[in-house]
Design an enzyme around this catalytic site. Structure first.
Site, PDB file in Angstrom:
ATOM      1  CG  HIS A 144      16.176   1.425  -1.292  1.00  0.00           C
ATOM      2  ND1 HIS A 144      15.529   2.465  -0.645  1.00  0.00           N
ATOM      3  CD2 HIS A 144      15.206   0.761  -1.986  1.00  0.00           C
ATOM      4  CE1 HIS A 144      14.240   2.428  -0.934  1.00  0.00           C
ATOM      5  NE2 HIS A 144      14.021   1.412  -1.742  1.00  0.00           N
ATOM      6  CB  CYS A 152      -0.954   0.010   1.188  1.00  0.00           C
ATOM      7  SG  CYS A 152      -0.134  -0.027   2.794  1.00  0.00           S
TER       8      CYS A 152
END
Length: 423
Positions: free
Chosen positions: A97, A50
């Site tokens: 990351h 989401c």
């Protein structure tokens, strides 16, 4: 071959953009193959939640344009629109990351644990559909190991907070006594399960779970002594609900303005608190226009979440140090593996030269030649042939002023450099 992490998240893109770029599970097989073919990728995995959509790739390409054009084309957006809200990390930064994502350091809720399971699912899906190779596979395994160390060695996971927790915390600010409130939960996934647990801990005892399939709703509602219904029964349940929290994988809104308006009339305009955690959204944005409705999206939960984040900042600093070490170690191993082919070729060439010289020496011995002379010629021949090409290349490098090659040879063979004399 280069590693690339490209994507958008809650920091760079609005919920409207994120919901348009999200992938549903049914699309993954097609999307993975299309991405690999359209952007000429060697390996690719897709993470879609989401709050983010990210592609992890192993590629020969020098840029990201082809990947952005494919992503835009797939979702009906222009590459330029995606470019303005996307980010791209290469090689060690890509590894760093990915490890930050897995450890919950890049999440809307600092340190939330759900993202690691979602990343493991992305790994499994790409592996299942044959778009995961050795390089990305190693990166995923190192990422999982680092995330586990972060959870074990820091307090990042203590006093768990999540979007689900933030939603319930917001409800506690609006209702003085949650024990008198009824909750309607739309969806039956992991997030809604977390919501239900937090609601029960906050004192809510009346919970209704609405889901597309009744079996899953029954299982979840049963854990909390609640009621299970189908999505079609929501209008009736809405009349009794004081709290509505939605999180499904539906591509279209489940709860519209008309249904909510009708429920409010029957409730005699008693207010309803709503949180739409889903991306794409489950509740039509127009519902917020109604009086007596307090509708929040994941983006509206930021203030609650930021307060919780402050409690995890020192642990996050410790986690960053672990991630930095993990990313360095991964690329150290990768560089070591890159030397294997060269070392194999070097050893093969040396062994071929050895075998040729040994065969010649054995023939000379068979012909009765003096063994001492044969051994002397064998040693000389091996030395000359092994050093022939390196000697030519070093002379050429010296003439061209490429002193770094000479220094590398000195380091490789542990040679003393030329002695400097006083002028």
């Amino acid at each position: 071959m280069a590693l690339l992490a490209l994507g958008i998240n809650h920091k760079t893109a609005s919920v409207e953009v994120r919901e348009r770029v999200a992938f549903v599970p049914e699309q993954m097989a097609e999307a993975l193959e299309q991405a690999r073919r359209s952007a000429s990728l060697k390996e690719v995995a897709i993470l879609s939640t989401c709050n983010r959509t990210e592609l992890y790739c192993s590629t020969d390409l020098a840029g990201t344009r082809a990947l952005l054009e494919w992503l835009g084309s797939y979702h009906g957006l222009s590459a330029d629109a995606l470019q303005s809200c996307s980010y791209a990390y290469w090689d060690e930064e890509a590894a760093r990351h990915m490890m930050r994502v897995a450890s919950g350091l890049d999440s809307l809720v600092l340190g939330e644990p759900q993202i690691l399971g979602q990343l493991k699912s992305a790994h499994a899906v790409s592996q299942q559909h044959g778009t995961l190779g050795a390089e990305l596979g190693r990166l995923f395994q190192q990422t999982f190991a680092v995330a586990k160390q972060v959870r074990t060695d820091t307090a990042i996971g203590e006093n768990p907070v999540s979007v689900a927790y933030a939603a319930v915390s917001l409800a506690q600010h609006i209702f003085a006594d949650l024990s008198r409130s009824r909750a309607l939960l739309i969806g039956a996934g992991e997030t809604i399960e977390l919501v239900a647990r937090h609601l029960v801990n906050a004192g809510v005892s009346q919970i209704t779970v609405a889901n597309r399939t009744l079996n899953r709703a029954v299982d979840l509602a049963g854990e909390f002594n609640g009621e299970a219904i189908l999505l079609g029964d929501i209008p009736e349940a809405l009349v009794k609900a004081d709290i509505v929290i939605a999180s499904t994988a539906s591509q279209l809104p489940i709860l519209g303005k008309g249904a909510v308006e009708a429920a409010l009339k029957k409730r005699k305009h008693r207010p309803i608190f709503m949180v739409d955690i889903a991306v794409p959204r489950d509740i039509e944005p127009q519902v917020a226009e109604l009086d007596d409705i307090y509708l929040y999206t994941v983006d509206d939960l930021r203030e609650v979440i930021e307060e919780n984040q402050r409690n995890r900042e020192s642990a996050a600093q410790e986690a960053e140090a672990i991630i930095e070490t993990g990313a360095h170690e991964f690329f150290r191993q990768l560089r070591s593996l890159a030397a294997v082919d060269t070392l194999t070729a070097l050893r093969g060439q040396a062994e071929q030269t050895r075998d040729q010289e040994l065969e010649r020496a054995l023939r000379q011995l068979d012909n009765g030649k003096d063994p001492a002379q044969v051994l002397t010629q064998l040693a000389r021949g091996l030395t000359n042939k092994l050093l022939h090409q390196p000697t030519i290349q070093m002379r050429k490098a010296s003439a061209e002023g490429r002193s770094e090659l000479l220094q590398a040879v000195q380091e490789l063979y542990q040679l003393a450099g030329p002695e400097k004399t006083d002028s």
